[in-house]
Design a protein around this motif. Sequence first.
Motif, PDB file in Angstrom:
ATOM      1  N   ARG A   1      22.461 -12.713  -6.814  1.00  0.00           N
ATOM      2  CA  ARG A   1      20.882 -12.382  -6.495  1.00  0.00           C
ATOM      3  C   ARG A   1      20.929 -10.833  -6.393  1.00  0.00           C
ATOM      4  NH1 ARG A   1      21.487 -17.245  -6.940  1.00  0.00           N
ATOM      5  NH2 ARG A   1      19.868 -18.647  -6.236  1.00  0.00           N
ATOM      6  N   ASN A   2      19.776 -10.588  -6.973  1.00  0.00           N
ATOM      7  CA  ASN A   2      19.443  -9.084  -6.636  1.00  0.00           C
ATOM      8  C   ASN A   2      18.657  -9.122  -5.547  1.00  0.00           C
ATOM      9  OD1 ASN A   2      20.941  -7.689  -9.066  1.00  0.00           O
ATOM     10  ND2 ASN A   2      19.331  -8.435 -10.355  1.00  0.00           N
ATOM     11  N   ILE A   3      18.710  -8.131  -4.532  1.00  0.00           N
ATOM     12  CA  ILE A   3      17.684  -8.159  -3.572  1.00  0.00           C
ATOM     13  C   ILE A   3      17.226  -6.612  -3.415  1.00  0.00           C
ATOM     14  CG2 ILE A   3      17.674  -8.394  -0.951  1.00  0.00           C
ATOM     15  CD1 ILE A   3      20.104 -10.199  -1.534  1.00  0.00           C
ATOM     16  N   GLY A   4      15.581  -6.529  -3.229  1.00  0.00           N
ATOM     17  CA  GLY A   4      15.026  -5.301  -2.817  1.00  0.00           C
ATOM     18  C   GLY A   4      14.487  -5.646  -1.423  1.00  0.00           C
ATOM     19  N   VAL A   5      14.911  -4.559  -0.575  1.00  0.00           N
ATOM     20  CA  VAL A   5      14.464  -4.468   0.812  1.00  0.00           C
ATOM     21  C   VAL A   5      13.747  -3.111   1.337  1.00  0.00           C
ATOM     22  CG1 VAL A   5      15.271  -4.639   3.085  1.00  0.00           C
ATOM     23  CG2 VAL A   5      16.653  -5.748   1.383  1.00  0.00           C
ATOM     24  N   ILE A   6      12.390  -3.447   1.599  1.00  0.00           N
ATOM     25  CA  ILE A   6      11.374  -2.512   2.070  1.00  0.00           C
ATOM     26  C   ILE A   6      11.258  -2.381   3.663  1.00  0.00           C
ATOM     27  CG2 ILE A   6       9.445  -1.453   1.512  1.00  0.00           C
ATOM     28  CD1 ILE A   6       9.461  -3.105  -1.125  1.00  0.00           C
ATOM     29  N   LYS A   7      11.448  -1.443   4.535  1.00  0.00           N
ATOM     30  CA  LYS A   7      11.121  -1.286   5.664  1.00  0.00           C
ATOM     31  C   LYS A   7       9.650  -0.635   5.760  1.00  0.00           C
ATOM     32  CE  LYS A   7      12.375   0.207  10.310  1.00  0.00           C
ATOM     33  NZ  LYS A   7      13.045   1.176  11.249  1.00  0.00           N
TER      34      LYS A   7
ATOM     35  N   LEU B   1       0.887  -1.375  -0.021  1.00  0.00           N
ATOM     36  CA  LEU B   1      -0.205   0.088  -0.129  1.00  0.00           C
ATOM     37  C   LEU B   1       0.884   1.247  -0.070  1.00  0.00           C
ATOM     38  CD1 LEU B   1      -2.963   1.262   0.247  1.00  0.00           C
ATOM     39  CD2 LEU B   1      -2.569   1.106   2.732  1.00  0.00           C
ATOM     40  N   ASP B   2       0.456   1.984  -0.812  1.00  0.00           N
ATOM     41  CA  ASP B   2       1.079   3.430  -1.142  1.00  0.00           C
ATOM     42  C   ASP B   2       2.653   3.410  -1.188  1.00  0.00           C
ATOM     43  OD1 ASP B   2      -1.481   4.607  -1.019  1.00  0.00           O
ATOM     44  OD2 ASP B   2      -1.330   4.682   1.111  1.00  0.00           O
ATOM     45  N   LEU B   3       3.164   2.305  -1.817  1.00  0.00           N
ATOM     46  CA  LEU B   3       4.810   2.340  -1.759  1.00  0.00           C
ATOM     47  C   LEU B   3       5.288   3.348  -2.733  1.00  0.00           C
ATOM     48  CD1 LEU B   3       7.340   0.754  -1.174  1.00  0.00           C
ATOM     49  CD2 LEU B   3       6.851  -0.462  -3.097  1.00  0.00           C
ATOM     50  N   HIS B   4       6.631   3.955  -2.404  1.00  0.00           N
ATOM     51  CA  HIS B   4       7.098   4.956  -3.400  1.00  0.00           C
ATOM     52  C   HIS B   4       8.474   4.558  -3.422  1.00  0.00           C
ATOM     53  CE1 HIS B   4       9.222   7.064   0.104  1.00  0.00           C
ATOM     54  NE2 HIS B   4       7.868   6.924   0.701  1.00  0.00           N
ATOM     55  N   THR B   5       9.189   4.913  -4.290  1.00  0.00           N
ATOM     56  CA  THR B   5      10.605   4.446  -4.774  1.00  0.00           C
ATOM     57  C   THR B   5      11.680   4.367  -3.838  1.00  0.00           C
ATOM     58  OG1 THR B   5      10.868   6.348  -6.038  1.00  0.00           O
ATOM     59  CG2 THR B   5      10.308   4.464  -7.099  1.00  0.00           C
ATOM     60  N   GLY B   6      11.480   5.479  -3.037  1.00  0.00           N
ATOM     61  CA  GLY B   6      12.615   5.907  -2.019  1.00  0.00           C
ATOM     62  C   GLY B   6      12.688   4.962  -0.870  1.00  0.00           C
ATOM     63  N   GLU B   7      11.319   4.410  -0.680  1.00  0.00           N
ATOM     64  CA  GLU B   7      11.376   3.288   0.516  1.00  0.00           C
ATOM     65  C   GLU B   7      12.266   1.961   0.096  1.00  0.00           C
ATOM     66  OE1 GLU B   7       7.469   3.008   2.514  1.00  0.00           O
ATOM     67  OE2 GLU B   7       6.816   3.448   0.762  1.00  0.00           O
ATOM     68  N   ILE B   8      12.479   1.740  -1.158  1.00  0.00           N
ATOM     69  CA  ILE B   8      13.265   0.442  -1.441  1.00  0.00           C
ATOM     70  C   ILE B   8      14.826   0.648  -1.629  1.00  0.00           C
ATOM     71  CG2 ILE B   8      13.269  -1.321  -3.199  1.00  0.00           C
ATOM     72  CD1 ILE B   8      10.548  -0.052  -4.449  1.00  0.00           C
ATOM     73  N   ILE B   9      15.511  -0.265  -0.721  1.00  0.00           N
ATOM     74  CA  ILE B   9      16.821  -0.328  -1.104  1.00  0.00           C
ATOM     75  C   ILE B   9      17.383  -1.368  -1.832  1.00  0.00           C
ATOM     76  CG2 ILE B   9      17.457   1.007   1.051  1.00  0.00           C
ATOM     77  CD1 ILE B   9      18.218  -1.762   2.148  1.00  0.00           C
ATOM     78  N   PHE B  10      18.345  -1.402  -2.699  1.00  0.00           N
ATOM     79  CA  PHE B  10      18.714  -2.479  -3.679  1.00  0.00           C
ATOM     80  C   PHE B  10      20.137  -2.888  -3.189  1.00  0.00           C
ATOM     81  CE2 PHE B  10      15.508  -0.184  -5.896  1.00  0.00           C
ATOM     82  CZ  PHE B  10      14.618  -1.373  -6.295  1.00  0.00           C
ATOM     83  N   LEU B  11      20.239  -4.287  -3.048  1.00  0.00           N
ATOM     84  CA  LEU B  11      21.601  -5.077  -2.561  1.00  0.00           C
ATOM     85  C   LEU B  11      21.881  -6.025  -3.643  1.00  0.00           C
ATOM     86  CD1 LEU B  11      20.451  -5.474   1.193  1.00  0.00           C
ATOM     87  CD2 LEU B  11      22.042  -3.625   0.242  1.00  0.00           C
TER      88      LEU B  11
END
Length: 216
Positions: free
Chosen positions: A119-125, A94-104
């Motif tokens: 592995r590409n990894i996306g992390v959202i808090k 819900l209401d995700l914006h790009t600034g919330e995602i970190i990529f590892l």
Amino acid sequence: MQTTKQEYRQFLQDHFKRLNLRAPLFYNSDFGLRFDLQVGETNTEKYFQNVIRRATTIFQNAFDDSDNVFLVLMDYKYKRRKIRFSNFIFKQILDLHTGEIIFLKEIGLYDPHDKFDIRNIGVIKLTSGRINHKTVLLAIANQDFPSRFPRLENNHIISNKEIYFINISKKLILNMYDDRGLDVVATDIETLRPIYEKHKDWILDYDREQIEKLFA
């Protein structure tokens, strides 16, 4: 103030130091539960209804809507493939914006000697209540059945994606690996005890003896 990347790394280091975030979680953890999601004949509508009923019930017992969570999306890197903001999992937040995602990026997660094991990894808090978890779990259940939707991919191919729900508040991790089963691991046995007591009948028989010894 720590960045999300620093928080994520620090949390795993502080609470799951000996655990590599990879499947199978259960066999890589000191304290874990492995649940059997399969009931009845495979690839029938009733079968998938039971898979999702069990998976969502366990998830809802492990996560409250207000719990702080790291949602981790992991994907095998093939050529120039990357995790995009338009992917199915991110659309379930819900209401995700790009600034919330970190990529590892993780190299050698499953094979330390293979330089192509990337592995590409996306992390959202976020808080758990923002995740449409039932649809995510349904897509995971469907991943080995190309004709079923929703899917982790936007086509009929079988996905390499893995999804981990890390409960910061309760210090536990949940991973549903496919329609067959689901792992929940934690930093201590007492965190898992209420889940075990409620759903001990769903424990995978293969690992039942080992798990029952933990709670004896």
